[in-house]
Design an enzyme around this catalytic site. Structure first.
Site, PDB file in Angstrom:
ATOM      1  N   LYS A  22      37.704 -46.306  50.932  1.00  0.00           N
ATOM      2  CA  LYS A  22      36.695 -45.868  51.910  1.00  0.00           C
ATOM      3  C   LYS A  22      35.466 -46.773  51.888  1.00  0.00           C
ATOM      4  O   LYS A  22      35.017 -47.241  52.937  1.00  0.00           O
ATOM      5  CB  LYS A  22      36.275 -44.422  51.585  1.00  0.00           C
ATOM      6  N   ASN A  23      34.914 -46.998  50.696  1.00  0.00           N
ATOM      7  CA  ASN A  23      33.632 -47.703  50.657  1.00  0.00           C
ATOM      8  C   ASN A  23      33.775 -49.207  50.902  1.00  0.00           C
ATOM      9  O   ASN A  23      32.795 -49.863  51.243  1.00  0.00           O
ATOM     10  CB  ASN A  23      32.888 -47.394  49.356  1.00  0.00           C
ATOM     11  N   CYS A 117      26.055 -38.003  51.850  1.00  0.00           N
ATOM     12  CA  CYS A 117      25.944 -36.878  50.924  1.00  0.00           C
ATOM     13  C   CYS A 117      24.514 -36.740  50.407  1.00  0.00           C
ATOM     14  O   CYS A 117      23.796 -37.733  50.273  1.00  0.00           O
ATOM     15  CB  CYS A 117      26.902 -37.077  49.748  1.00  0.00           C
ATOM     16  N   ARG A 122      17.439 -40.788  48.705  1.00  0.00           N
ATOM     17  CA  ARG A 122      18.305 -41.977  48.740  1.00  0.00           C
ATOM     18  C   ARG A 122      17.532 -43.104  49.438  1.00  0.00           C
ATOM     19  O   ARG A 122      17.721 -43.366  50.618  1.00  0.00           O
ATOM     20  CB  ARG A 122      19.621 -41.672  49.470  1.00  0.00           C
ATOM     21  N   ASP A 305      31.022 -41.501  41.391  1.00  0.00           N
ATOM     22  CA  ASP A 305      31.852 -40.791  42.376  1.00  0.00           C
ATOM     23  C   ASP A 305      33.036 -40.071  41.723  1.00  0.00           C
ATOM     24  O   ASP A 305      33.800 -39.386  42.409  1.00  0.00           O
ATOM     25  CB  ASP A 305      32.349 -41.764  43.463  1.00  0.00           C
ATOM     26  N   ARG A 397      36.076 -36.302  54.873  1.00  0.00           N
ATOM     27  CA  ARG A 397      35.351 -37.553  55.155  1.00  0.00           C
ATOM     28  C   ARG A 397      35.901 -38.694  54.309  1.00  0.00           C
ATOM     29  O   ARG A 397      35.769 -39.857  54.672  1.00  0.00           O
ATOM     30  CB  ARG A 397      33.871 -37.385  54.802  1.00  0.00           C
TER      31      ARG A 397
END
Ligand code: EPU
Length: 427
Positions: A22-23, A117, A122, A305, A397
Protein backbone atom coordinates in the site's frame (compact mmCIF):
# COMPACT_ATOMS: atom_id res chain seq x y z
CA UNK A 1 -23.22 0.37 7.99
CA UNK A 2 -21.21 -2.72 7.06
CA UNK A 3 -19.69 -4.89 9.77
CA UNK A 4 -17.43 -7.91 9.98
CA UNK A 5 -18.91 -10.79 11.92
CA UNK A 6 -16.32 -13.25 13.21
CA UNK A 7 -17.02 -16.60 14.89
CA UNK A 8 -14.09 -17.79 16.96
CA UNK A 9 -11.89 -19.34 17.92
CA UNK A 10 -10.55 -20.77 14.66
CA UNK A 11 -6.88 -21.59 13.96
CA UNK A 12 -5.76 -20.23 10.57
CA UNK A 13 -4.37 -22.94 8.28
CA UNK A 14 -3.23 -23.00 4.66
CA UNK A 15 -1.71 -20.50 2.23
CA UNK A 16 -2.25 -16.81 1.59
CA UNK A 17 -0.74 -14.57 -1.09
CA UNK A 18 0.32 -11.07 -0.17
CA UNK A 19 -0.65 -8.11 -2.36
CA UNK A 20 1.44 -5.15 -3.49
CA UNK A 21 2.57 -2.70 -0.80
CA UNK A 22 0.00 0.00 0.00
CA UNK A 23 2.53 2.60 1.08
CA UNK A 24 4.77 1.97 -1.96
CA UNK A 25 1.81 2.22 -4.35
CA UNK A 26 0.71 5.39 -2.55
CA UNK A 27 4.00 7.04 -3.59
CA UNK A 28 4.54 5.39 -6.99
CA UNK A 29 1.10 6.22 -8.43
CA UNK A 30 1.50 9.99 -7.85
CA UNK A 31 5.05 9.68 -9.23
CA UNK A 32 3.68 8.66 -12.65
CA UNK A 33 2.88 12.37 -13.04
CA UNK A 34 6.61 12.90 -13.60
CA UNK A 35 6.74 10.68 -16.70
CA UNK A 36 6.74 11.86 -20.28
CA UNK A 37 4.76 8.85 -21.48
CA UNK A 38 2.75 5.90 -20.19
CA UNK A 39 3.61 3.93 -17.08
CA UNK A 40 2.46 0.38 -16.47
CA UNK A 41 2.44 -0.54 -12.81
CA UNK A 42 2.05 -4.17 -11.75
CA UNK A 43 1.18 -5.67 -8.36
CA UNK A 44 -1.17 -2.80 -7.48
CA UNK A 45 -3.16 -3.58 -4.32
CA UNK A 46 -6.92 -3.42 -4.84
CA UNK A 47 -7.75 -1.27 -1.80
CA UNK A 48 -9.80 1.86 -1.30
CA UNK A 49 -6.83 4.23 -0.71
CA UNK A 50 -5.52 3.35 -4.17
CA UNK A 51 -8.94 3.78 -5.78
CA UNK A 52 -9.00 7.32 -4.35
CA UNK A 53 -5.58 8.05 -5.87
CA UNK A 54 -6.81 6.88 -9.28
CA UNK A 55 -9.82 9.21 -8.94
CA UNK A 56 -7.53 12.11 -8.11
CA UNK A 57 -5.31 11.42 -11.14
CA UNK A 58 -8.37 11.29 -13.40
CA UNK A 59 -9.60 14.61 -12.00
CA UNK A 60 -6.20 16.10 -12.84
CA UNK A 61 -6.56 14.99 -16.46
CA UNK A 62 -4.67 11.67 -16.48
CA UNK A 63 -5.90 8.49 -18.16
CA UNK A 64 -5.99 5.54 -15.78
CA UNK A 65 -6.86 2.12 -17.18
CA UNK A 66 -6.80 -1.23 -15.35
CA UNK A 67 -5.19 -3.84 -17.65
CA UNK A 68 -6.03 -6.64 -15.24
CA UNK A 69 -6.96 -6.79 -11.57
CA UNK A 70 -3.50 -5.76 -10.35
CA UNK A 71 -1.97 -3.94 -13.34
CA UNK A 72 -2.71 -0.34 -14.22
CA UNK A 73 -1.69 1.83 -17.17
CA UNK A 74 -1.39 5.51 -16.33
CA UNK A 75 -0.89 8.18 -18.97
CA UNK A 76 -0.36 11.65 -17.56
CA UNK A 77 0.63 13.27 -20.91
CA UNK A 78 -2.41 15.54 -20.91
CA UNK A 79 -2.47 16.37 -17.24
CA UNK A 80 -3.88 19.88 -16.89
CA UNK A 81 -4.76 20.59 -13.27
CA UNK A 82 -2.29 21.35 -10.46
CA UNK A 83 -5.12 21.61 -7.90
CA UNK A 84 -6.18 18.42 -6.12
CA UNK A 85 -9.90 18.39 -5.23
CA UNK A 86 -10.42 18.91 -1.50
CA UNK A 87 -12.92 16.07 -1.01
CA UNK A 88 -10.56 13.47 -2.44
CA UNK A 89 -7.29 14.71 -0.91
CA UNK A 90 -8.65 14.83 2.62
CA UNK A 91 -9.60 11.11 2.46
CA UNK A 92 -6.01 9.94 2.64
CA UNK A 93 -2.52 10.75 3.83
CA UNK A 94 -0.62 10.05 0.64
CA UNK A 95 -2.44 12.80 -1.28
CA UNK A 96 0.39 15.05 -0.11
CA UNK A 97 2.78 13.30 -2.50
CA UNK A 98 0.96 15.23 -5.22
CA UNK A 99 2.59 18.37 -3.82
CA UNK A 100 6.04 17.05 -4.72
CA UNK A 101 5.06 15.63 -8.10
CA UNK A 102 2.86 18.51 -9.29
CA UNK A 103 5.47 21.02 -8.15
CA UNK A 104 8.02 19.26 -10.37
CA UNK A 105 5.61 18.86 -13.28
CA UNK A 106 3.62 22.15 -13.20
CA UNK A 107 5.82 24.45 -11.06
CA UNK A 108 2.92 24.74 -8.64
CA UNK A 109 0.42 22.66 -6.69
CA UNK A 110 -2.48 23.08 -4.29
CA UNK A 111 -3.52 20.14 -2.15
CA UNK A 112 -5.74 20.21 0.92
CA UNK A 113 -4.26 19.28 4.28
CA UNK A 114 -4.03 15.48 4.15
CA UNK A 115 -6.27 13.04 6.01
CA UNK A 116 -5.34 9.53 7.12
CA UNK A 117 -5.37 7.71 10.45
CA UNK A 118 -5.55 9.78 13.64
CA UNK A 119 -2.42 9.20 15.76
CA UNK A 120 -2.37 12.66 17.35
CA UNK A 121 -0.60 15.55 15.62
CA UNK A 122 0.79 14.65 12.18
CA UNK A 123 2.93 17.65 11.18
CA UNK A 124 4.32 18.15 7.68
CA UNK A 125 6.95 20.76 8.52
CA UNK A 126 9.77 18.59 7.15
CA UNK A 127 8.06 18.33 3.75
CA UNK A 128 7.80 22.12 3.65
CA UNK A 129 11.36 22.60 4.83
CA UNK A 130 12.50 20.42 1.93
CA UNK A 131 10.38 22.21 -0.70
CA UNK A 132 11.60 25.61 0.51
CA UNK A 133 15.23 24.48 0.42
CA UNK A 134 14.71 23.54 -3.24
CA UNK A 135 13.52 27.10 -3.94
CA UNK A 136 9.73 26.75 -3.62
CA UNK A 137 7.44 29.08 -1.74
CA UNK A 138 4.95 27.32 0.54
CA UNK A 139 1.78 28.75 2.06
CA UNK A 140 -1.27 27.36 3.82
CA UNK A 141 -4.53 29.09 3.06
CA UNK A 142 -8.08 27.95 3.96
CA UNK A 143 -6.92 24.39 4.57
CA UNK A 144 -5.03 24.19 1.26
CA UNK A 145 -1.26 23.79 1.04
CA UNK A 146 0.06 25.82 -1.90
CA UNK A 147 3.55 25.39 -3.34
CA UNK A 148 5.13 27.30 -6.18
CA UNK A 149 8.59 27.54 -7.78
CA UNK A 150 9.72 29.09 -11.06
CA UNK A 151 12.69 26.75 -10.90
CA UNK A 152 13.73 24.01 -8.48
CA UNK A 153 17.42 23.98 -7.56
CA UNK A 154 19.28 21.08 -5.95
CA UNK A 155 20.08 21.60 -2.25
CA UNK A 156 21.59 19.95 0.82
CA UNK A 157 18.72 19.12 3.19
CA UNK A 158 18.98 17.63 6.68
CA UNK A 159 15.66 16.31 8.03
CA UNK A 160 15.13 17.10 11.73
CA UNK A 161 13.07 13.94 12.20
CA UNK A 162 13.16 10.65 10.31
CA UNK A 163 10.03 10.87 8.18
CA UNK A 164 8.85 8.46 5.50
CA UNK A 165 6.53 11.07 3.98
CA UNK A 166 9.07 13.90 3.93
CA UNK A 167 11.82 11.68 2.47
CA UNK A 168 9.48 10.59 -0.33
CA UNK A 169 7.98 14.02 -1.02
CA UNK A 170 11.29 15.83 -1.19
CA UNK A 171 12.73 13.05 -3.38
CA UNK A 172 9.77 13.58 -5.74
CA UNK A 173 10.35 17.34 -5.80
CA UNK A 174 14.11 17.10 -6.41
CA UNK A 175 14.25 14.39 -9.08
CA UNK A 176 14.28 17.00 -11.85
CA UNK A 177 15.72 19.91 -9.82
CA UNK A 178 18.80 21.49 -11.40
CA UNK A 179 22.02 20.15 -9.93
CA UNK A 180 22.54 17.79 -7.02
CA UNK A 181 20.27 17.29 -4.00
CA UNK A 182 21.56 15.56 -0.90
CA UNK A 183 18.99 14.39 1.65
CA UNK A 184 20.30 13.47 5.10
CA UNK A 185 18.65 11.67 8.04
CA UNK A 186 16.31 9.94 5.58
CA UNK A 187 13.79 7.22 6.36
CA UNK A 188 14.91 3.78 5.10
CA UNK A 189 11.63 1.86 4.72
CA UNK A 190 11.42 -0.68 1.87
CA UNK A 191 8.91 1.51 0.04
CA UNK A 192 11.43 4.36 -0.11
CA UNK A 193 13.81 2.04 -1.94
CA UNK A 194 10.91 0.89 -4.14
CA UNK A 195 10.04 4.48 -5.12
CA UNK A 196 13.70 5.25 -5.90
CA UNK A 197 13.91 2.10 -8.06
CA UNK A 198 10.73 3.13 -9.87
CA UNK A 199 12.04 6.66 -10.51
CA UNK A 200 15.41 5.29 -11.67
CA UNK A 201 13.58 2.99 -14.09
CA UNK A 202 12.07 6.21 -15.55
CA UNK A 203 15.56 7.68 -16.04
CA UNK A 204 16.14 9.38 -12.67
CA UNK A 205 19.54 9.33 -10.98
CA UNK A 206 18.94 8.53 -7.31
CA UNK A 207 21.50 6.76 -5.15
CA UNK A 208 21.56 5.70 -1.53
CA UNK A 209 17.83 5.00 -0.98
CA UNK A 210 17.58 2.62 1.98
CA UNK A 211 20.43 4.43 3.79
CA UNK A 212 20.49 7.68 5.81
CA UNK A 213 21.78 9.71 2.86
CA UNK A 214 20.12 9.93 -0.55
CA UNK A 215 21.89 11.69 -3.42
CA UNK A 216 19.83 12.87 -6.38
CA UNK A 217 21.30 14.22 -9.62
CA UNK A 218 18.49 16.19 -11.26
CA UNK A 219 17.63 14.98 -14.79
CA UNK A 220 15.80 16.85 -17.56
CA UNK A 221 13.45 14.12 -18.64
CA UNK A 222 11.73 11.09 -17.15
CA UNK A 223 10.19 8.55 -19.52
CA UNK A 224 7.39 6.01 -19.12
CA UNK A 225 8.23 2.61 -17.63
CA UNK A 226 6.88 -0.76 -16.56
CA UNK A 227 7.38 -1.55 -12.90
CA UNK A 228 6.19 -4.09 -10.33
CA UNK A 229 5.51 -2.90 -6.76
CA UNK A 230 7.09 -4.81 -3.84
CA UNK A 231 4.89 -7.04 -1.65
CA UNK A 232 3.29 -5.43 1.39
CA UNK A 233 5.50 -5.95 4.42
CA UNK A 234 2.71 -4.97 6.84
CA UNK A 235 0.03 -7.14 5.23
CA UNK A 236 2.48 -10.06 5.43
CA UNK A 237 3.30 -9.26 9.07
CA UNK A 238 -0.39 -9.08 9.89
CA UNK A 239 -1.03 -12.62 8.56
CA UNK A 240 2.09 -13.81 10.42
CA UNK A 241 0.72 -12.48 13.70
CA UNK A 242 -2.78 -13.82 12.93
CA UNK A 243 -1.33 -17.31 12.40
CA UNK A 244 0.51 -17.12 15.73
CA UNK A 245 -2.45 -15.68 17.66
CA UNK A 246 -4.87 -18.38 16.49
CA UNK A 247 -2.39 -21.23 17.03
CA UNK A 248 -2.45 -21.89 13.29
CA UNK A 249 -0.04 -22.86 10.53
CA UNK A 250 0.09 -20.53 7.53
CA UNK A 251 2.35 -20.26 4.49
CA UNK A 252 2.51 -16.59 3.53
CA UNK A 253 3.50 -16.26 -0.13
CA UNK A 254 4.84 -13.37 -2.25
CA UNK A 255 6.93 -11.74 0.50
CA UNK A 256 10.49 -10.48 0.86
CA UNK A 257 11.62 -12.24 4.07
CA UNK A 258 14.36 -9.63 4.67
CA UNK A 259 11.64 -6.95 5.07
CA UNK A 260 10.01 -9.08 7.78
CA UNK A 261 13.08 -9.64 9.98
CA UNK A 262 12.03 -7.36 12.85
CA UNK A 263 8.58 -9.01 12.95
CA UNK A 264 10.01 -12.53 12.68
CA UNK A 265 12.38 -11.89 15.57
CA UNK A 266 9.58 -10.78 17.94
CA UNK A 267 7.26 -13.60 16.88
CA UNK A 268 9.96 -16.20 17.54
CA UNK A 269 10.65 -14.68 20.97
CA UNK A 270 6.92 -14.88 21.66
CA UNK A 271 6.97 -18.62 20.96
CA UNK A 272 5.93 -18.93 17.29
CA UNK A 273 7.94 -20.88 14.73
CA UNK A 274 8.89 -18.98 11.58
CA UNK A 275 10.48 -20.70 8.57
CA UNK A 276 11.86 -18.50 5.79
CA UNK A 277 11.94 -19.50 2.13
CA UNK A 278 12.98 -17.46 -0.94
CA UNK A 279 9.71 -15.57 -1.32
CA UNK A 280 7.50 -16.96 1.42
CA UNK A 281 7.42 -17.52 5.17
CA UNK A 282 5.62 -20.17 7.18
CA UNK A 283 4.38 -19.29 10.65
CA UNK A 284 2.94 -21.78 13.11
CA UNK A 285 2.41 -21.97 16.83
CA UNK A 286 1.67 -24.97 18.99
CA UNK A 287 3.03 -24.03 22.45
CA UNK A 288 2.03 -21.19 24.77
CA UNK A 289 2.79 -17.56 23.91
CA UNK A 290 5.50 -15.81 25.95
CA UNK A 291 5.88 -12.17 26.99
CA UNK A 292 8.03 -9.91 24.82
CA UNK A 293 8.97 -6.23 25.13
CA UNK A 294 9.07 -4.14 22.00
CA UNK A 295 9.58 -0.56 20.89
CA UNK A 296 8.54 0.69 17.49
CA UNK A 297 11.19 2.53 15.50
CA UNK A 298 11.76 3.69 11.93
CA UNK A 299 13.02 0.91 9.62
CA UNK A 300 14.90 -1.38 10.25
CA UNK A 301 13.32 -1.23 13.74
CA UNK A 302 10.02 -2.87 14.64
CA UNK A 303 7.39 -1.15 12.42
CA UNK A 304 4.81 1.05 14.12
CA UNK A 305 2.25 -0.29 11.62
CA UNK A 306 2.58 -3.73 13.30
CA UNK A 307 2.30 -2.44 16.88
CA UNK A 308 -1.47 -2.93 17.38
CA UNK A 309 -1.39 -6.47 15.92
CA UNK A 310 1.54 -7.48 18.18
CA UNK A 311 -0.19 -5.98 21.21
CA UNK A 312 -3.26 -8.09 20.41
CA UNK A 313 -0.94 -11.13 20.43
CA UNK A 314 0.92 -10.19 23.62
CA UNK A 315 -2.37 -9.92 25.54
CA UNK A 316 -2.56 -13.72 25.15
CA UNK A 317 1.04 -14.31 26.28
CA UNK A 318 2.14 -15.47 29.72
CA UNK A 319 3.63 -12.58 31.71
CA UNK A 320 3.82 -8.81 31.39
CA UNK A 321 4.96 -7.29 28.09
CA UNK A 322 5.91 -3.64 27.65
CA UNK A 323 5.05 -2.10 24.27
CA UNK A 324 6.54 1.35 23.59
CA UNK A 325 5.40 3.44 20.64
CA UNK A 326 8.46 5.26 19.32
CA UNK A 327 7.01 6.88 16.18
CA UNK A 328 3.55 8.32 16.86
CA UNK A 329 2.22 10.32 19.85
CA UNK A 330 -1.08 8.52 20.15
CA UNK A 331 -1.33 5.04 18.67
CA UNK A 332 -3.03 3.14 21.48
CA UNK A 333 -6.64 4.23 20.90
CA UNK A 334 -7.55 0.64 19.97
CA UNK A 335 -6.63 -0.64 23.44
CA UNK A 336 -10.14 0.15 24.74
CA UNK A 337 -11.52 -2.21 22.08
CA UNK A 338 -9.16 -5.04 23.07
CA UNK A 339 -10.10 -4.45 26.71
CA UNK A 340 -13.77 -4.94 25.85
CA UNK A 341 -12.72 -8.36 24.58
CA UNK A 342 -10.95 -9.21 27.83
CA UNK A 343 -7.37 -7.93 27.38
CA UNK A 344 -5.57 -6.50 30.43
CA UNK A 345 -3.69 -3.49 29.06
CA UNK A 346 -2.83 -0.18 30.75
CA UNK A 347 -1.60 2.73 28.68
CA UNK A 348 0.52 5.59 29.99
CA UNK A 349 1.42 7.99 27.19
CA UNK A 350 3.48 6.09 24.64
CA UNK A 351 3.81 2.92 26.76
CA UNK A 352 1.35 0.04 27.07
CA UNK A 353 1.71 -2.52 29.84
CA UNK A 354 0.15 -5.76 28.66
CA UNK A 355 -0.60 -8.32 31.36
CA UNK A 356 -1.28 -11.75 30.03
CA UNK A 357 -2.57 -14.22 29.47
CA UNK A 358 -6.16 -13.20 28.79
CA UNK A 359 -8.85 -15.23 27.08
CA UNK A 360 -10.49 -13.11 24.42
CA UNK A 361 -14.29 -13.14 24.46
CA UNK A 362 -16.61 -11.83 21.77
CA UNK A 363 -17.85 -8.25 22.22
CA UNK A 364 -19.18 -5.49 19.99
CA UNK A 365 -16.09 -3.54 18.89
CA UNK A 366 -15.00 -1.06 16.24
CA UNK A 367 -11.99 -0.29 14.10
CA UNK A 368 -10.59 3.07 15.23
CA UNK A 369 -8.06 3.13 12.38
CA UNK A 370 -6.52 0.79 9.83
CA UNK A 371 -4.03 -1.26 11.89
CA UNK A 372 -6.14 -0.86 15.04
CA UNK A 373 -9.02 -2.41 13.15
CA UNK A 374 -7.01 -5.37 11.98
CA UNK A 375 -5.69 -5.92 15.52
CA UNK A 376 -9.26 -6.23 16.79
CA UNK A 377 -10.03 -8.59 13.91
CA UNK A 378 -7.08 -10.79 14.89
CA UNK A 379 -8.28 -10.86 18.50
CA UNK A 380 -11.78 -11.77 17.28
CA UNK A 381 -10.44 -14.85 15.48
CA UNK A 382 -9.03 -16.09 18.82
CA UNK A 383 -12.10 -15.09 20.84
CA UNK A 384 -14.86 -17.37 22.04
CA UNK A 385 -18.12 -16.45 20.38
CA UNK A 386 -19.37 -14.08 17.72
CA UNK A 387 -17.63 -10.69 17.49
CA UNK A 388 -19.11 -7.86 15.45
CA UNK A 389 -16.67 -5.21 14.22
CA UNK A 390 -17.88 -1.79 13.10
CA UNK A 391 -16.14 0.85 10.95
CA UNK A 392 -14.60 -1.81 8.74
CA UNK A 393 -13.98 0.74 5.99
CA UNK A 394 -10.78 1.59 7.89
CA UNK A 395 -9.56 -2.00 7.50
CA UNK A 396 -10.48 -2.13 3.83
CA UNK A 397 -8.39 1.01 3.18
CA UNK A 398 -5.29 -1.14 3.52
CA UNK A 399 -6.03 -4.88 3.18
CA UNK A 400 -6.99 -6.33 -0.18
CA UNK A 401 -9.78 -8.95 -0.05
CA UNK A 402 -9.20 -9.52 3.62
CA UNK A 403 -12.44 -11.43 4.15
CA UNK A 404 -11.79 -13.76 1.20
CA UNK A 405 -8.16 -14.30 2.23
CA UNK A 406 -9.14 -15.15 5.81
CA UNK A 407 -11.96 -17.47 4.70
CA UNK A 408 -9.35 -19.22 2.52
CA UNK A 409 -7.39 -19.84 5.75
CA UNK A 410 -10.41 -21.28 7.54
CA UNK A 411 -11.62 -18.23 9.45
CA UNK A 412 -15.34 -17.93 10.04
CA UNK A 413 -15.92 -14.36 8.96
CA UNK A 414 -18.45 -12.53 6.85
CA UNK A 415 -19.46 -8.99 6.04
CA UNK A 416 -22.97 -7.82 6.91
CA UNK A 417 -24.96 -4.83 5.81
CA UNK A 418 -27.11 -3.35 8.53
CA UNK A 419 -30.68 -2.88 7.30
CA UNK A 420 -31.51 0.79 6.87
CA UNK A 421 -34.09 1.98 9.36
CA UNK A 422 -36.90 3.52 7.32
CA UNK A 423 -38.96 5.94 9.32
CA UNK A 424 -42.67 6.10 8.52
CA UNK A 425 -43.59 9.11 6.42
CA UNK A 426 -44.79 12.06 8.43
CA UNK A 427 -48.53 12.27 8.48
N1 EPU B 1 6.93 14.09 11.44
C1 EPU B 1 7.24 15.39 11.74
N2 EPU B 1 7.28 16.29 10.70
C2 EPU B 1 7.02 15.94 9.41
C3 EPU B 1 6.70 14.60 9.12
C4 EPU B 1 6.66 13.68 10.16
O1 EPU B 1 7.47 15.75 12.88
O2 EPU B 1 7.09 16.82 8.53
C5 EPU B 1 6.89 13.09 12.54
C6 EPU B 1 5.51 12.45 12.72
O3 EPU B 1 4.70 13.24 13.56
C7 EPU B 1 5.85 11.10 13.30
C8 EPU B 1 7.19 10.76 12.65
O4 EPU B 1 7.71 11.99 12.16
O5 EPU B 1 6.04 11.23 14.68
C9 EPU B 1 7.11 9.78 11.50
O6 EPU B 1 6.15 10.22 10.53
P1 EPU B 1 6.28 9.83 8.98
O7 EPU B 1 6.36 11.09 8.21
O8 EPU B 1 7.39 8.83 8.84
O9 EPU B 1 4.90 9.13 8.69
P2 EPU B 1 4.01 9.27 7.39
O10 EPU B 1 4.85 9.41 6.20
O11 EPU B 1 2.93 10.28 7.62
C10 EPU B 1 3.98 6.74 6.79
C11 EPU B 1 2.93 5.68 6.56
C12 EPU B 1 2.33 5.29 7.90
C13 EPU B 1 3.42 4.83 8.86
C14 EPU B 1 4.52 5.90 8.98
C15 EPU B 1 5.71 5.43 9.79
C16 EPU B 1 2.11 6.21 4.36
C17 EPU B 1 1.01 6.70 3.51
N3 EPU B 1 1.91 6.21 5.68
O12 EPU B 1 3.31 7.86 7.37
O13 EPU B 1 1.49 4.17 7.59
O14 EPU B 1 2.88 4.62 10.14
O15 EPU B 1 5.00 6.25 7.66
O16 EPU B 1 6.25 4.26 9.27
O17 EPU B 1 3.14 5.80 3.85
C18 EPU B 1 -0.31 2.69 7.88
O18 EPU B 1 -0.01 2.18 6.80
O19 EPU B 1 -1.13 2.19 8.69
C19 EPU B 1 0.31 3.97 8.24
C20 EPU B 1 -0.20 4.78 9.14
Amino acid sequence: MEKFVVEGPAPLQGEVTISGAKNAAAAIIPATILAQGKCIIENIPNISDITVLFKILRELGAQVRMLDKSTVEIDTSYLTEPVVPYDLARCMRASYYLLGTLLTRCNQASVSMPGGCNFGVRPIDQHMKGFEALGASVSIDSGMINVHADMLLGAHIYFDVVSVGATINVMLASVKAKGITILENCAKEPHIVDLANFLNSMGADIRGAGTDVIKIHGVDLLHGTTYSIIPDQIEAGTYMVAAAVTGGDVLIKNVIPKHLEAITEKLEKAGAQVEEYDDSVRVCRTGKLKKVNLKTMPHPGFPTDMQPQMTALLALANGTSIVTEGVWDNRFRYVDELRRMGAHIQVDGKVAVVEGPCQYKAAPVRAVDLRAGVAVLIAAMAAEGRTEIENIEYIERGYENIVEKLIGLGAKIHRTVEPKITLPEAL
